[in-house]
Scaffold this active site. Structure first.
Site, PDB file in Angstrom:
ATOM      1  N   GLY A  50     -24.415  23.993  44.892  1.00 47.62           N
ATOM      2  CA  GLY A  50     -24.182  24.442  46.251  1.00 47.62           C
ATOM      3  C   GLY A  50     -23.023  23.598  46.722  1.00 47.62           C
ATOM      4  O   GLY A  50     -22.573  22.714  46.006  1.00 47.62           O
ATOM      5  N   CYS A  51     -22.528  23.828  47.916  1.00 48.68           N
ATOM      6  CA  CYS A  51     -21.401  23.040  48.379  1.00 48.68           C
ATOM      7  C   CYS A  51     -21.847  21.598  48.644  1.00 48.68           C
ATOM      8  O   CYS A  51     -21.125  20.664  48.402  1.00 48.68           O
ATOM      9  CB  CYS A  51     -20.801  23.641  49.626  1.00 48.68           C
ATOM     10  N   GLN A  52     -23.070  21.442  49.156  1.00 47.53           N
ATOM     11  CA  GLN A  52     -23.486  20.102  49.568  1.00 47.53           C
ATOM     12  C   GLN A  52     -24.676  19.591  48.785  1.00 47.53           C
ATOM     13  O   GLN A  52     -24.581  18.615  48.062  1.00 47.53           O
ATOM     14  CB  GLN A  52     -23.806  20.099  51.052  1.00 47.53           C
ATOM     15  N   ARG A 117     -22.326  28.244  52.428  1.00 46.72           N
ATOM     16  CA  ARG A 117     -22.079  27.414  51.253  1.00 46.72           C
ATOM     17  C   ARG A 117     -22.700  26.035  51.424  1.00 46.72           C
ATOM     18  O   ARG A 117     -22.435  25.128  50.665  1.00 46.72           O
ATOM     19  CB  ARG A 117     -20.577  27.287  51.010  1.00 46.72           C
TER      20      ARG A 117
END
Lengths: 139, 415
Positions: A50-52, A117
Site C-alpha cells: 500500500g502507499c503507507q 492509496r
C-alpha cells in the site's frame, strides 16, 4: 460458522461501542491480538504494497479450506487485517470468492475500504480472493 | 498592509481572515476542522471562489483568438493575471511568466525542453537529497534518455544542504542545478541565493522548485538571479491545475517548445512552422483560463495581508508547535534546520504515522502521513514515513493546542 455469520457477529460486537473511540480501541486490540505470522512468511514476495501501511499475507490450503495468516506495520491496518482473517480463514475457495464483506461498511470504518492509496487493505482483500481463485484452479 | 495578525483564540484579525475561508467553518467527523495539511494544498478564500464563479458565469470565452468583446475582455484579464504574477516574483518581463499545470509540469517542461537542447551524453544534472519526486524524476528520465548522470547534494542530520559537497559536485559537465527553495518534508529553507551564485560562477543555470516557498515568503527572481522558478497555484490559495514557470528570457528564447499545438505558432505550413515568442511558445492549447484568473485573485488576497506579515506569523506558529511537540515523550522531529518554513515532520517511537493520522482525522485534524513523495529522503533518515503538519496564516495557536491534545490522545490509544 459461515462467512456471513462471522460478519454479523463482528457487526454486533462493534455495535456495543457508541463512539468512534471505542470502535477504534477495539480494532487496535484486535490488531494486537492477531496471531503472529511465521517470520519465514514475512518476505518481500508476501508483501502487499500500500502507499503507507505494509501488509504481509500468507495462505495455506488444507483439506479444501484456506488458512490465512498476515501482519501489518500499522496497528489499525493490522486490526482490519485481523477482522478479514477472522471472516475468511478456514473457508473454501468458493465461499471466499463469493463473499461480499459488507460488514466493514456496517461497523462504520468504511473509509478503510475506500480505494485510496493510504493503506493496503483493498489490495489485501484482492490478494485473499486471488489466492482463493488460485487454489480453486489447482484443486 | 493590514494590521499584524492577532494570535491565539482572539477575535482579532485572525478571525476576520478565517471568515474569508468558507471551508474553515465546516466540521469533519463531527469536530471543527483543523487543517494542518497546507503543504499538500491550501484552502481558498472567498475572493478566489468568487473569481472562478464570475469567470464561468460572466466572462467565459477563449483567449487570444476572438474579435468579440467577451474574448477581448478575458484575454486582457488573463494577461493581467500574468502581470500580477510577474510582480509577485519581480520578474523583469511578463513574457518570462509561463502558465503551467503546476510545479511538476513546470519542471517537466524545463527538463524536456532545456534537456533537448543542452544536455548530452556524459553531462551531469545536480539535485539534492531532500527533493520531492517531482524534482527528481524529470531529471532522472532526462539522464536515462541522454546518458547523462544525476548527482545528489547530500544533507546533514538536521536536514541542511552540505554546501561544501555541492561545491565539489559542480563542474564543466554540469548542465543544471535543480533545487527546492523550501523542503516539503523537512521545512528547510535552502540558501538558494548562495547556491545560484556558486552555480553561476561555473556558468551552470539553476532551476528552483518554489512550490513550498511562494506561499510563505517573498520571492524576487531578479535578486535571486535564478534561471527558472516553478510554483503551484493551489498551494498559494489559488485553484488546482494552474501553476507558474518563470524562466529568464534568454533561456525561453533558446529552448524549443515543450508541447506544440494551437496558440504556440506564428505561421504553420506543412513544410515548416514558425513558433511564437515566449510565453505563447510554451502554452499549447487552450490554457486553464479560470485558473489563471483565480490565481491572480489569490495573489491579490495574499498581498493584502502582506507576505512579510504572513512569514512572521507563521514563524510564531512554527516555534510554538515545535516547542510543544518537543515536550512529548518518544517524539522526534525530522528536520531541525536553523532556517525553516512552517512545516514540521515527526515520528513517534513504536507508532506508525498512518495510525496517528487516522486517529487525528477522527478528531477533525487533517495532517499528512507517509513519505511525502520524498522516498530517497526517507531512506536517508532510515524511516518509512513521518507525520507532517504544515501551517498557513489562517491557522492559530489554539488549533495547535487542540492538535497537541489530540496527538497525546492518539499516542495513548495506540501504545
Amino acid at each position: 460458522m459461515s462467512i456471513e455469520e462471522t460478519e454479523q457477529e463482528i457487526v454486533e460486537e462493534f455495535e456495543l461501542f457508541d463512539d468512534w473511540m471505542g470502535r477504534y480501541e477495539h480494532l487496535i486490540d484486535l490488531g494486537k491480538s492477531l496471531p503472529l505470522i511465521d517470520e519465514k512468511n514475512k518476505t518481500n514476495d508476501k508483501l502487499i504494497k500500500g502507499c503507507q501501511a505494509q501488509v504481509w499475507l500468507h495462505s495455506d490450503f488444507k483439506n479444501g479450506k484456506i488458512i490465512y495468516t498476515a501482519d501489518s506495520d500499522a496497528i489499525i491496518t493490522k486490526g482490519m487485517v485481523a477482522l478479514m482473517i477472522r471472516v475468511l480463514t478456514n473457508h473454501t475457495p468458493d465461499e471466499i470468492i463469493n463473499s461480499k464483506l459488507d460488514f466493514v461498511e456496517k461497523i462504520g470504518l468504511i473509509k478503510h475500504l475506500s480505494p485510496t492509496r493510504s493503506n493496503g487493505l483493498v489490495s489485501m482483500i484482492k490478494q485473499m480472493k486471488l489466492d482463493a481463485i488460485a487454489y480453486k484452479v489447482k484443486s | 498592509m493590514t494590521e499584524p495578525i492577532t494570535t491565539y483564540k482572539t477575535s482579532g484579525n485572525i478571525e476576520i481572515i478565517r471568515a474569508d475561508f468558507p471551508i474553515l467553518s465546516r466540521k469533519v467527523n463531527g469536530k471543527p476542522l483543523i487543517y494542518f495539511d497546507n503543504g499538500a494544498t491550501s484552502q481558498k478564500p472567498k475572493s478566489v471562489i468568487d473569481a472562478l464563479d464570475n469567470y464561468y458565469s460572466n466572462q467565459n470565452a477563449n483567449i487570444h483568438r476572438g474579435v468579440h468583446t467577451l474574448s477581448q475582455e478575458i484575454t486582457l484579464d488573463y494577461e493581467n493575471a500574468r502581470t500580477t504574477i510577474q510582480k509577485l516574483l519581480n520578474a523583469a518581463y511578463s513574457h518570462e511568466i509561463i502558465f503551467t499545470k503546476g510545479t511538476t509540469d513546470g519542471i517537466n517542461l524545463v527538463a524536456t525542453s532545456f534537456g533537448k537542447r543542452y544536455v548530452g551524453l556524459g553531462d551531469e544534472i545536480i539535485v539534492s537529497a531532500m527533493e520531492h519526486h517531482s524534482n527528481i524524476l524529470p531529471w532522472q528520465q532526462l539522464c536515462d534518455e541522454k546518458g547523462a548522470i544525476l548527482k545528489v547534494i547530500p544533507i546533514n542530520d538536521a536536514g541542511e544542504l552540505q554546501l561544501e559537497e555541492f561545491k565539489k559536485l559542480v563542474n564543466s559537465k554540469t548542465k543544471m542545478v535543480a533545487i527546492s527553495h523550501v523542503s516539503n518534508t523537512l521545512g528547510t529553507i535552502n540558501p538558494i541565493k548562495e547556491i545560484i551564485k556558486l552555480a553561476h560562477a561555473k556558468n551552470v543555470p539553476v532551476l528552483v522548485d518554489g512550490a513550498q516557498a511562494v506561499p510563505h515568503t517573498i520571492v524576487d527572481v531578479q535578486e535571486l538571479d535564478c534561471d527558472f522558478y516553478c510554483f503551484s497555484g493551489h498551494k498559494l490559495f489559488g485553484p488546482t491545475g494552474i501553476g507558474i514557470l518563470y524562466g529568464k528570457e534568454k533561456w525561453l528564447n533558446a529552448m524549443p517548445p515543450y508541447q506544440v499545438g494551437g496558440g504556440t505558432i506564428k505561421t504553420v505550413s506543412f513544410e515548416k512552422t514558425e513558433y511564437a515568442d515566449p510565453p505563447l511558445k510554451f502554452e499549447a492549447g487552450t490554457p486553464h483560463i479560470a485558473g489563471a484568473i483565480g490565481l491572480a485573485a489569490a495573489i491579490d488576497y495574499v498581498n493584502a495581508i502582506g507576505l512579510n506579515t504572513i512569514a512572521s506569523y507563521e514563524y510564531e506558529l512554527l516555534t510554538y508547535a515545535t516547542e510543544a511537540l518537543q515536550k512529548i515523550d518518544g517524539l522526534k522531529i525530522i528536520g531541525t534546520a536553523k532556517q525553516k518554513a512552517s512545516v514540521i515532520s515527526f515520528i513517534v517511537d513504536g507508532l506508525h504515522p498512518f495510525d496517528i493520522g487516522t486517529i487525528l482525522d477522527q478528531l477533525g485534524i487533517a495532517v499528512r502521513t507517509g513519505h511525502h513523495c520524498t522516498q530517497p529522503l526517507m531512506a536517508r533518515y532510515g524511516i518509512s514515513g513521518t507525520v507532517r503538519v504544515s501551517f498557513a496564516f489562517y491557522n492559530t495557536k489554539y488549533e495547535i493546542d487542540e492538535f497537541i491534545e489530540g496527538l497525546q490522545r492518539a499516542i495513548k490509544m495506540l501504545k
